[in-house]
Design a protein around this motif. Structure first.
Motif, PDB file in Angstrom:
ATOM      1  N   LYS A 387       0.821  -1.201   0.000  1.00 23.54           N
ATOM      2  CA  LYS A 387       0.000   0.000   0.000  1.00 23.54           C
ATOM      3  C   LYS A 387       0.864   1.263   0.000  1.00 23.54           C
ATOM      4  O   LYS A 387       1.933   1.293   0.609  1.00 23.54           O
ATOM      5  N   PRO A 388       0.405   2.327  -0.655  1.00 22.54           N
ATOM      6  CA  PRO A 388       1.181   3.567  -0.717  1.00 22.54           C
ATOM      7  C   PRO A 388       1.072   4.391   0.558  1.00 22.54           C
ATOM      8  O   PRO A 388       0.548   5.503   0.583  1.00 22.54           O
ATOM      9  N   SER A 389       1.554   3.802   1.646  1.00 22.07           N
ATOM     10  CA  SER A 389       1.541   4.472   2.940  1.00 22.07           C
ATOM     11  C   SER A 389       2.950   4.449   3.510  1.00 22.07           C
ATOM     12  O   SER A 389       3.591   3.391   3.566  1.00 22.07           O
ATOM     13  N   PHE A 390       3.436   5.598   3.944  1.00 23.45           N
ATOM     14  CA  PHE A 390       4.782   5.669   4.504  1.00 23.45           C
ATOM     15  C   PHE A 390       4.910   4.878   5.806  1.00 23.45           C
ATOM     16  O   PHE A 390       6.016   4.626   6.267  1.00 23.45           O
ATOM     17  N   ASP A 391       3.794   4.492   6.379  1.00 23.25           N
ATOM     18  CA  ASP A 391       3.861   3.727   7.623  1.00 23.25           C
ATOM     19  C   ASP A 391       4.094   2.239   7.384  1.00 23.25           C
ATOM     20  O   ASP A 391       4.675   1.557   8.220  1.00 23.25           O
ATOM     21  N   ASN A 392       3.641   1.713   6.232  1.00 22.64           N
ATOM     22  CA  ASN A 392       3.750   0.256   6.067  1.00 22.64           C
ATOM     23  C   ASN A 392       4.122  -0.203   4.665  1.00 22.64           C
ATOM     24  O   ASN A 392       4.009  -1.394   4.367  1.00 22.64           O
ATOM     25  N   LEU A 393       4.580   0.694   3.786  1.00 22.29           N
ATOM     26  CA  LEU A 393       5.022   0.204   2.472  1.00 22.29           C
ATOM     27  C   LEU A 393       6.324  -0.578   2.617  1.00 22.29           C
ATOM     28  O   LEU A 393       7.019  -0.484   3.629  1.00 22.29           O
ATOM     29  N   TYR A 394       6.663  -1.363   1.591  1.00 13.72           N
ATOM     30  CA  TYR A 394       7.941  -2.069   1.566  1.00 13.72           C
ATOM     31  C   TYR A 394       8.515  -1.994   0.159  1.00 13.72           C
ATOM     32  O   TYR A 394       7.839  -1.574  -0.797  1.00 13.72           O
ATOM     33  N   CYS A 395       9.762  -2.353   0.048  1.00 11.33           N
ATOM     34  CA  CYS A 395      10.388  -2.457  -1.276  1.00 11.33           C
ATOM     35  C   CYS A 395      11.108  -3.796  -1.375  1.00 11.33           C
ATOM     36  O   CYS A 395      11.888  -4.157  -0.497  1.00 11.33           O
ATOM     37  N   GLU A 396      10.819  -4.529  -2.439  1.00 11.55           N
ATOM     38  CA  GLU A 396      11.552  -5.762  -2.752  1.00 11.55           C
ATOM     39  C   GLU A 396      12.221  -5.576  -4.114  1.00 11.55           C
ATOM     40  O   GLU A 396      11.593  -5.116  -5.062  1.00 11.55           O
ATOM     41  N   VAL A 397      13.493  -5.918  -4.181  1.00 17.54           N
ATOM     42  CA  VAL A 397      14.252  -5.766  -5.425  1.00 17.54           C
ATOM     43  C   VAL A 397      14.763  -7.134  -5.864  1.00 17.54           C
ATOM     44  O   VAL A 397      15.371  -7.869  -5.063  1.00 17.54           O
ATOM     45  N   ASN A 398      14.517  -7.485  -7.119  1.00 20.32           N
ATOM     46  CA  ASN A 398      15.025  -8.721  -7.716  1.00 20.32           C
ATOM     47  C   ASN A 398      15.948  -8.375  -8.879  1.00 20.32           C
ATOM     48  O   ASN A 398      15.556  -7.602  -9.767  1.00 20.32           O
ATOM     49  N   VAL A 399      17.147  -8.951  -8.877  1.00 16.67           N
ATOM     50  CA  VAL A 399      18.079  -8.778  -9.993  1.00 16.67           C
ATOM     51  C   VAL A 399      18.306 -10.139 -10.640  1.00 16.67           C
ATOM     52  O   VAL A 399      18.729 -11.092  -9.972  1.00 16.67           O
ATOM     53  N   THR A 400      17.989 -10.229 -11.917  1.00 17.86           N
ATOM     54  CA  THR A 400      18.188 -11.457 -12.682  1.00 17.86           C
ATOM     55  C   THR A 400      19.402 -11.291 -13.592  1.00 17.86           C
ATOM     56  O   THR A 400      19.493 -10.308 -14.339  1.00 17.86           O
ATOM     57  N   LEU A 401      20.333 -12.266 -13.518  1.00 18.17           N
ATOM     58  CA  LEU A 401      21.531 -12.211 -14.348  1.00 18.17           C
ATOM     59  C   LEU A 401      21.284 -12.933 -15.675  1.00 18.17           C
ATOM     60  O   LEU A 401      20.304 -13.673 -15.838  1.00 18.17           O
ATOM     61  N   GLN A 402      22.199 -12.718 -16.604  1.00 18.02           N
ATOM     62  CA  GLN A 402      22.075 -13.348 -17.929  1.00 18.02           C
ATOM     63  C   GLN A 402      22.102 -14.872 -17.829  1.00 18.02           C
ATOM     64  O   GLN A 402      21.500 -15.572 -18.661  1.00 18.02           O
ATOM     65  N   ASP A 403      22.789 -15.406 -16.802  1.00 16.33           N
ATOM     66  CA  ASP A 403      22.876 -16.867 -16.657  1.00 16.33           C
ATOM     67  C   ASP A 403      21.674 -17.451 -15.901  1.00 16.33           C
ATOM     68  O   ASP A 403      21.642 -18.648 -15.606  1.00 16.33           O
ATOM     69  N   GLY A 404      20.696 -16.617 -15.552  1.00 19.44           N
ATOM     70  CA  GLY A 404      19.473 -17.093 -14.907  1.00 19.44           C
ATOM     71  C   GLY A 404      19.462 -16.970 -13.396  1.00 19.44           C
ATOM     72  O   GLY A 404      18.408 -17.158 -12.772  1.00 19.44           O
ATOM     73  N   LYS A 405      20.597 -16.641 -12.783  1.00 17.59           N
ATOM     74  CA  LYS A 405      20.617 -16.474 -11.327  1.00 17.59           C
ATOM     75  C   LYS A 405      19.782 -15.252 -10.928  1.00 17.59           C
ATOM     76  O   LYS A 405      19.767 -14.235 -11.627  1.00 17.59           O
ATOM     77  N   VAL A 406      19.087 -15.411  -9.802  1.00 15.80           N
ATOM     78  CA  VAL A 406      18.244 -14.322  -9.302  1.00 15.80           C
ATOM     79  C   VAL A 406      18.634 -14.005  -7.858  1.00 15.80           C
ATOM     80  O   VAL A 406      18.755 -14.914  -7.025  1.00 15.80           O
ATOM     81  N   PHE A 407      18.830 -12.738  -7.574  1.00 14.47           N
ATOM     82  CA  PHE A 407      19.112 -12.278  -6.214  1.00 14.47           C
ATOM     83  C   PHE A 407      17.999 -11.339  -5.778  1.00 14.47           C
ATOM     84  O   PHE A 407      17.502 -10.528  -6.568  1.00 14.47           O
ATOM     85  N   SER A 408      17.617 -11.461  -4.514  1.00 15.83           N
ATOM     86  CA  SER A 408      16.472 -10.692  -4.027  1.00 15.83           C
ATOM     87  C   SER A 408      16.717 -10.196  -2.608  1.00 15.83           C
ATOM     88  O   SER A 408      17.303 -10.909  -1.782  1.00 15.83           O
ATOM     89  N   GLU A 409      16.297  -8.959  -2.334  1.00 16.17           N
ATOM     90  CA  GLU A 409      16.326  -8.412  -0.976  1.00 16.17           C
ATOM     91  C   GLU A 409      15.090  -7.542  -0.778  1.00 16.17           C
ATOM     92  O   GLU A 409      14.540  -6.995  -1.738  1.00 16.17           O
ATOM     93  N   ARG A 410      14.688  -7.417   0.460  1.00 19.92           N
ATOM     94  CA  ARG A 410      13.489  -6.642   0.802  1.00 19.92           C
ATOM     95  C   ARG A 410      13.795  -5.718   1.966  1.00 19.92           C
ATOM     96  O   ARG A 410      14.506  -6.093   2.908  1.00 19.92           O
ATOM     97  N   CYS A 411      13.236  -4.510   1.918  1.00 22.12           N
ATOM     98  CA  CYS A 411      13.333  -3.553   3.026  1.00 22.12           C
ATOM     99  C   CYS A 411      11.930  -3.205   3.497  1.00 22.12           C
ATOM    100  O   CYS A 411      11.099  -2.735   2.714  1.00 22.12           O
ATOM    101  N   ASP A 412      11.665  -3.449   4.772  1.00 25.65           N
ATOM    102  CA  ASP A 412      10.386  -3.082   5.371  1.00 25.65           C
ATOM    103  C   ASP A 412      10.470  -1.763   6.143  1.00 25.65           C
ATOM    104  O   ASP A 412       9.478  -1.042   6.250  1.00 25.65           O
TER     105      ASP A 412
END
Length: 482
Positions: A387-412
Motif C-alpha cells: 500500500k502507498p503508505s509511509f507507515d507500512n510500504l515495503y520495497c523488494e528488489v530482484n536482480v536477474t543475471l544473464q545466466d538465470g541467477k536471481v538475487f532478491s532483498e526486501r526492506c520493510d
C-alpha cells in the motif's frame, strides 16, 4: 399575544473553537521530555538541510524575487550576512531552502512538518521589540504547537494516510501549522487564534502536479510565509469563517473523507510527537526512495566484491516492487528534481555507487551512460499488498543475471524511518555535513550546542545570530546564555 423563544444556555463548541482554545491554552509544562528531545532533533535537522539548500538554484531564484520587498524591519536569511528581508519573505526563502532538495523531515500521515514552522518562528522572533524576547522554551512550545496542529489535521482524513495524489500536504496543513505556531509565539487570545486559522486556510493548497519540479520547494516557503501572514492579519483584527475547520467547504475542501475531531483536553494533553517520531532522511530524495536504496544496498553484496564495479553486462533485468505512486515512477529522469522523485533512479544509483548522496543528483551523475543502461533494464511492479503508505510500504528488489541467477532483498523499514530513527551521532554528522557547506566551524558547533540546550536558552535570537554568519571567529561569535 407575544411569544418568546428562549436562547439556549449552552452552545456546543465547534472544532475550530476547540483548536483555538487549545493553541491558546497550551504552555511549556505540557511538553514532555520525549517531545522536547524529538523536536530538538527535528529543529537541528531542519536548520542543516535549510543551510545546505541555500546553495540551490531554486533558493537563489526565491532570493531574487524577495529582494523586491526589502525594508528596514528585517529578519535573517540563513547563511547570508550581506542582506536581510522582511520577516514574511525571510520565512519564505528559508522555507524554500529547507525543501529545495527534498531533504527535510517527513511524518505520518504524510507531510513535511518542520519546514513550514521553524522559518516562520525564527523570522518572527527577530522583529519584535527587545523587551519581548523569546526563550528557547518559548520557541520549543510554539514549534510543537505548529507540529501538533499539522498532525491532528492530517488525522481528519483516512485519505491523508496514503502518499498524496491531489494536494501537497505541507501546502495545506503546513500553512495552518505555521499560523498556529506564530499565533502561539505572539500569545494571541482564543479569538485571534481562531481568526489566524481561518485566514491561513484561504492561503492553503498546492497541486501534486508540481512534484519533481523547482516549484515544489515553493510550497514549503509559502506555507511558512502565509501562516505568518495570517497571524499578522489576525493580530490586527482581521476575521474569517469562525468554523473553518468544521466545514466541508472549509479545510474539508482538500479531502474527500474529511472528518474533524476534537483535540484532547488541556488537563490530560497527549502530543502526537510523543506517540510517533518523524523520519529524518539520509539523502535528499522522496521518502519512498529510501526503502529502495536500503533494499538495493543489501542486495549489492551478491554482485560486487570489495571495490569492484557492478557487472552491468551480466545483469539481464532489475525488478523493483513498490507501491503504485505515479509521481515517483520516473524511468528516465532528466533533472535533479525528477531524479529525487524516481524509484528507478534510486535503485540504479545505489547499485552503481553503493549509496546515494547529494552528489548523486548532479547533472554529471544523472547523465552517466552506465546509469542509463541500468535504467533501461529496470521495471517497477506494484504488488497488491504493498500500500502507498509511509507507515507500512515495503520495497523488494530482484536482480536477474544473464545466466538465470536471481538475487532478491526486501526492506520493510529503512534506517531513518520513525520506527528506526537515526542515532544522535548520525543526525549530528548529517547536520555537520550540511551546515559546514555554508557556515564556519564555530557557527556550526554553536548551533548544535544551542539546540542541544534549547530549553535552557534565555533568548532564542542566538540561533539567528549563528545562522547569518558566513565566517565567524571566536571574537565575533554570539554568546549563549542559559
Amino acid at each position: 399575544m407575544f411569544s418568546f423563544k428562549l436562547r439556549p444556555l449552552f452552545f456546543p463548541q465547534t472544532i475550530t473553537e476547540n483548536f483555538a482554545n487549545v493553541i491558546h491554552g497550551l504552555n511549556a509544562s505540557h511538553l514532555t521530555d520525549l517531545v522536547i528531545q524529538r523536536s530538538k532533533r527535528m529543529i537541528l535537522d531542519t536548520l542543516g538541510v535549510g543551510l545546505l539548500g541555500t546553495s540551490t538554484e531554486v533558493f537563489h531564484k526565491a532570493i531574487q524575487y524577495s529582494k523586491i520587498y526589502r525594508s528596514d524591519v528585517s529578519s535573517t536569511v540563513w547563511g547570508h550576512s550581506d542582506f536581510r528581508l522582511p520577516p514574511l519573505y525571510a520565512a519564505f526563502v528559508n522555507g524554500v531552502a529547507v525543501h529545495s532538495m527534498d531533504f527535510d523531515d517527513t511524518w505520518h500521515p504524510a507531510t513535511h512538518p518542520s519546514g513550514a514552522v521553524l522559518p516562520a518562528l525564527l523570522a518572527l522572533s527577530e522583529v519584535l521589540p527587545q523587551k519581548q524576547k523569546f526563550s528557547g522554551l518559548d520557541l520549543l512550545l510554539a514549534f510543537n504547537v505548529g507540529i501538533e496542529v499539522q498532525g491532528r489535521l492530517m488525522h481528519f482524513s483516512n485519505e491523508a494516510s496514503y502518499v498524496p495524489k491531489r494536494f501537497h500536504p505541507p501546502s495545506v496543513v503546513g500553512t495552518i501549522g505555521s499560523a498556529a505556531a506564530t499565533a502561539k509565539l505572539l500569545a494571541l487570545d482564543q479569538f485571534k487564534c481562531k481568526a489566524a486559522l481561518a485566514v491561513a486556510a484561504s492561503y492553503a493548497g498546492a497541486p501534486m502536479a508540481n512534484a519533481a519540479t523547482q516549484t515544489k520547494p515553493l510550497h514549503i516557503g509559502n506555507a511558512a510565509r502565509h501562516g505568518l501572514e495570517a497571524t499578522c492579519f489576525a493580530s490586527l483584527g482581521l476575521q474569517g469563517n469562525k468554523q473553518i475547520l468544521d466545514m466541508e467547504s472549509g479545510l474539508g475542501a482538500f479531502y474527500t473523507d474529511y472528518a474533524p475531531q476534537f483535540l484532547p483536553t488541556l488537563q490530560s494533553y497527549s502530543w502526537l510527537l510523543d506517540q510517533q517520531d518523524v523520519a529524518i532522511k539520509r539523502f535528499p530524495a522522496h521518502l519512498g526512495t529510501h526503502w529502495v536504496a536500503d533494499a538495493v544496498s543489501s542486495l549489492r553484496k551478491y554482485l560486487v566484491e570489495s571495490d569492484d564495479s557492478v557487472p552491468i553486462s551480466r545483469i539481464k533485468r532489475i525488478v523493483v516492487k513498490v507501491p503504485d505512486v505515479r509521481y515517483v515512477n520516473r524511468p528516465f529522469p532528466n533533472s535533479e528534481h525528477e531524479a529525487r522523485h524516481s524509484f528507478q533512479f534510486a535503485a540504479c544509483t545505489t547499485l552503481l555507487d553503493g549509496s546515494i548522496s547529494i552528489q548523486s543528483f548532479s547533472d554529471q551523475n544523472i547523465s552517466r551512460p552506465e546509469l542509463k543502461e541500468l535504467l533501461s533494464k529496470t521495471k517497477l511492479e506494484h504488488p497488491a499488498d504493498n500500500k502507498p503508505s509511509f507507515d507500512n510500504l515495503y520495497c523488494e528488489v530482484n536482480v536477474t543475471l544473464q545466466d538465470g541467477k536471481v538475487f532478491s532483498e526486501r526492506c520493510d523499514t529503512f534506517y531513518g524511518h520513525w520506527r528506526k530513527p537515526l542515532s544522535t551521532e548520525d543526525l549530528k554528522k548529517k547536520f555537520h555535513s550540511n551546515a559546514s557547506s555554508v557556515l564556519s566551524v564555530e557557527a556550526t558547533e554553536g548551533i548544535i550546542e544551542t539546540v542541544d540546550n534549547l530549553e535552557k536558552v534565555e533568548d532564542c535570537f542566538v540561533l539567528s545570530a549563528f545562522l547569518k554568519r558566513d565566517t565567524v571567529n571566536q571574537s565575533t561569535a554570539p554568546s549563549i546564555s542559559w
